[in-house]
Design a protein around this motif. Structure first.
Motif, mmCIF file in Angstrom:
data_model
loop_
_atom_site.group_PDB
_atom_site.id
_atom_site.type_symbol
_atom_site.label_atom_id
_atom_site.label_comp_id
_atom_site.label_asym_id
_atom_site.label_seq_id
_atom_site.Cartn_x
_atom_site.Cartn_y
_atom_site.Cartn_z
ATOM 1 N N GLU A 1 -1.862 5.130 3.508
ATOM 2 C CA GLU A 1 -3.023 4.250 3.638
ATOM 3 C C GLU A 1 -2.960 3.477 4.948
ATOM 4 O O GLU A 1 -1.939 2.880 5.284
ATOM 5 C CB GLU A 1 -3.081 3.265 2.477
ATOM 6 C CG GLU A 1 -3.344 3.907 1.122
ATOM 7 C CD GLU A 1 -3.430 2.869 0.013
ATOM 8 O OE1 GLU A 1 -4.021 1.791 0.247
ATOM 9 O OE2 GLU A 1 -2.881 3.118 -1.073
ATOM 10 N N PRO A 2 -4.066 3.437 5.701
ATOM 11 C CA PRO A 2 -4.094 2.627 6.921
ATOM 12 C C PRO A 2 -4.195 1.139 6.585
ATOM 13 O O PRO A 2 -4.659 0.760 5.505
ATOM 14 C CB PRO A 2 -5.357 3.116 7.637
ATOM 15 C CG PRO A 2 -6.253 3.587 6.529
ATOM 16 C CD PRO A 2 -5.341 4.149 5.469
ATOM 17 N N LEU A 3 -3.753 0.310 7.508
ATOM 18 C CA LEU A 3 -3.791 -1.138 7.338
ATOM 19 C C LEU A 3 -4.698 -1.760 8.385
ATOM 20 O O LEU A 3 -4.873 -1.219 9.482
ATOM 21 C CB LEU A 3 -2.393 -1.739 7.481
ATOM 22 C CG LEU A 3 -1.285 -1.199 6.576
ATOM 23 C CD1 LEU A 3 0.023 -1.917 6.871
ATOM 24 C CD2 LEU A 3 -1.655 -1.338 5.113
ATOM 25 N N VAL B 1 5.287 -6.074 5.269
ATOM 26 C CA VAL B 1 4.423 -5.242 4.438
ATOM 27 C C VAL B 1 5.268 -4.239 3.661
ATOM 28 O O VAL B 1 6.360 -3.863 4.093
ATOM 29 C CB VAL B 1 3.358 -4.505 5.279
ATOM 30 C CG1 VAL B 1 2.461 -5.503 5.981
ATOM 31 C CG2 VAL B 1 4.000 -3.569 6.286
ATOM 32 N N GLU B 2 4.758 -3.847 2.514
ATOM 33 C CA GLU B 2 5.432 -2.871 1.654
ATOM 34 C C GLU B 2 4.713 -1.530 1.763
ATOM 35 O O GLU B 2 3.502 -1.454 1.563
ATOM 36 C CB GLU B 2 5.429 -3.336 0.193
ATOM 37 C CG GLU B 2 6.177 -4.618 -0.054
ATOM 38 C CD GLU B 2 6.194 -5.008 -1.533
ATOM 39 O OE1 GLU B 2 5.644 -4.237 -2.364
ATOM 40 O OE2 GLU B 2 6.753 -6.065 -1.851
ATOM 41 N N ALA C 1 0.841 -1.194 0.000
ATOM 42 C CA ALA C 1 0.000 0.000 0.000
ATOM 43 C C ALA C 1 0.873 1.239 0.000
ATOM 44 O O ALA C 1 2.076 1.188 0.292
ATOM 45 C CB ALA C 1 -0.913 0.002 1.226
ATOM 46 N N LEU C 2 0.256 2.378 -0.321
ATOM 47 C CA LEU C 2 0.931 3.660 -0.170
ATOM 48 C C LEU C 2 1.091 3.985 1.314
ATOM 49 O O LEU C 2 0.318 3.514 2.156
ATOM 50 C CB LEU C 2 0.132 4.766 -0.858
ATOM 51 C CG LEU C 2 0.093 4.725 -2.387
ATOM 52 C CD1 LEU C 2 -0.916 5.738 -2.912
ATOM 53 C CD2 LEU C 2 1.467 4.984 -2.976
ATOM 54 N N GLN D 1 8.727 -5.101 8.849
ATOM 55 C CA GLN D 1 8.466 -6.436 9.389
ATOM 56 C C GLN D 1 7.668 -6.314 10.679
ATOM 57 O O GLN D 1 8.111 -5.701 11.643
ATOM 58 C CB GLN D 1 9.764 -7.190 9.664
ATOM 59 C CG GLN D 1 9.507 -8.631 10.131
ATOM 60 C CD GLN D 1 10.752 -9.327 10.608
ATOM 61 O OE1 GLN D 1 11.413 -8.869 11.533
ATOM 62 N NE2 GLN D 1 11.085 -10.437 9.956
ATOM 63 N N LEU D 2 6.475 -6.893 10.663
ATOM 64 C CA LEU D 2 5.638 -6.971 11.851
ATOM 65 C C LEU D 2 5.827 -8.347 12.472
ATOM 66 O O LEU D 2 5.865 -9.350 11.760
ATOM 67 C CB LEU D 2 4.165 -6.748 11.498
ATOM 68 C CG LEU D 2 3.841 -5.442 10.758
ATOM 69 C CD1 LEU D 2 2.362 -5.406 10.383
ATOM 70 C CD2 LEU D 2 4.206 -4.237 11.598
ATOM 71 N N SER D 3 5.932 -8.417 13.790
ATOM 72 C CA SER D 3 6.193 -9.709 14.428
ATOM 73 C C SER D 3 5.511 -9.796 15.790
ATOM 74 O O SER D 3 5.234 -8.781 16.430
ATOM 75 C CB SER D 3 7.696 -9.951 14.574
ATOM 76 O OG SER D 3 8.324 -8.886 15.262
#
Length: 419
Positions: free
Chosen positions: A15-17, A127-128, A11-12, A104-106
């Motif tokens: 932008e929320p995730l 995530v990108e 996402a840009l 990197q989410l962990s």
């Protein structure tokens, strides 16, 4: 099986995730982390503690963080609470087209606060976060005196044109312009010193250079005329406001954390606006060795500084002032209020002020980490910018929506009229 479920994974950055953790034990306490390595190899990371619900899930839209980098319900907190491992580092994206920031989410055992080991890791996901949408064009501009990068959205256009200006950071900063192009604007990231053959340091600001850039942008076949917008921050906001005052080509100006007078000297054709009085002895160095220059500029309301005021009442377009009330760099709230009062005294209603409690000087696009202090190329010591993490993040999210709305309103066909 423990999983991190993120949508969208690509996402840009504005932008929320949606972020969820599943497969935990009922009411299990865990640590969530985010890690990002920038293009210079500097590590930024955040860590927050959550407790799963009775079904063994954590949904960041509903779950409250219990401790760590923030407390409470903040779905994007892992991103805006990122902090540098090397203190005084500022997160800046340089290659905005070819690569994203990889975050990197962990999920870890809750005792990670004391020691981190491979066994503590329970799940991870990457995530990108992109600064440009697919097919945005990046076009280097070296025409006449102009030095910059033009970003064009995909499609035939024509698109509203915007010039994007930064301040004392110097060089060419592209990430906000590429993001504006991703939101439908033909955005010119314009350098004005410390880049290629431009002056090495900021000196006299000649608005003719910026007029040449405005004319170039309006001459482009994919740019919607007859006028353009300007987005500017800090020292660049001085220039943005001067463009609004002197150039008929400018219909909408965003001034973030700026001032309405000259620091140095501004000239346009036969007019010159001389510098406000500056008092370097008023700078303060705090216990951490950070410079606070909040009080070094003279009071623009005093007679001795009247020569430095920009005649904002001459602006033919609309002006949006955005300020943080915890700005430790300049007294931007007071300056914006004085500019608004100057407009009112002359019967003008083309100014809007957004003032954010708790926000610092560097108000960036949404979900950007707060930069409380960093090195500045023009200062011998690192500079304190100010801001409170959560309130600053809220200001960034709200102000970005308002910036896009403001530019679309005043640059759309049929909306541009002379005030």
């Amino acid at each position: 099986m423990i999983q991190i479920i993120v949508h969208p994974k690509t996402a840009l950055v504005d932008e929320p995730l949606s972020i969820r953790v599943t497969g935990l034990l009922p009411y299990q306490l865990v640590a969530l982390q985010a890690k990002l390595t920038d293009e210079k190899g500097e590590l930024f990371f955040s860590q927050v503690f959550y407790r799963a619900d009775k079904g063994g899930e954590i949904d960041l839209e509903r779950a409250a963080a219990l401790g760590g980098d923030y407390v409470g319900i903040h779905p994007m907190g892992l991103f805006w609470s990122l902090k540098p491992k090397k203190i005084l580092s500022r997160l800046l994206k340089r290659d905005v087209i070819n690569s994203p920031f990889l975050v990197q989410l962990s999920v870890h055992d809750s005792d990670i606060v004391f020691s981190e080991s491979p066994e503590s890791l329970k799940a991870s996901e990457t995530v990108e976060r992109w600064y440009s949408a697919p097919e945005v064009q990046r076009i280097p501009i070296r025409k006449g005196q102009i030095r910059g990068i033009l970003f064009l959205p995909p499609g035939e256009g024509p698109f509203p044109g915007v010039i994007d200006l930064f301040g004392h950071i110097g060089g060419l900063v592209e990430y906000r312009a590429s993001l504006l192009a991703s939101r439908g604007f033909a955005a010119l990231a314009l350098a004005h010193f410390a880049y290629e053959d431009l002056p090495k340091t900021p000196g006299v600001v000649d608005i003719k250079y910026f007029e040449e850039a405005a004319d170039f942008l309006l001459s482009h076949p994919k740019v919607l005329g007859p006028r353009i917008g300007v987005v500017s921050v800090s020292q660049g906001a001085q220039i943005g406001l001067a463009m609004a005052v002197f150039l008929k080509q400018v219909a909408a100006t965003v001034c973030i954390s700026g001032f309405f007078f000259s620091v140095g000297c501004i000239k346009y054709r036969n007019e010159s606006i001389h510098s406000i009085n500056i008092f370097p002895e008023r700078a303060r160095i705090n216990n951490l060795g950070l410079v606070e220059i909040h009080s070094t500029l003279g009071n623009p309301q005093e007679e001795a500084n009247k020569h430095a005021l920009l005649p904002v009442e001459r602006a033919q377009g609309h002006i949006l002032f955005i300020v943080g009330e915890k700005d430790c760099n300049i007294n931007s709230k007071a300056y914006a209020e004085q500019a608004m009062e100057q407009l009112r005294r002359h019967g003008k209603n083309n100014g809007t002020l957004l003032s954010y409690p708790g926000a610092g000087h560097l108000i960036e696009p949404p979900y950007s980490p707060l930069c409380l202090a960093s090195q500045n190329p023009l200062m011998l010591r690192p500079v304190l910018w100010g801001g409170e993490t959560i309130l600053h993040a809220e200001a960034q999210e709200h102000s970005w929506k308002e910036i896009l709305k403001f530019l679309r309103l005043h640059l759309s066909p049929g909306s541009i009229s002379k005030l």
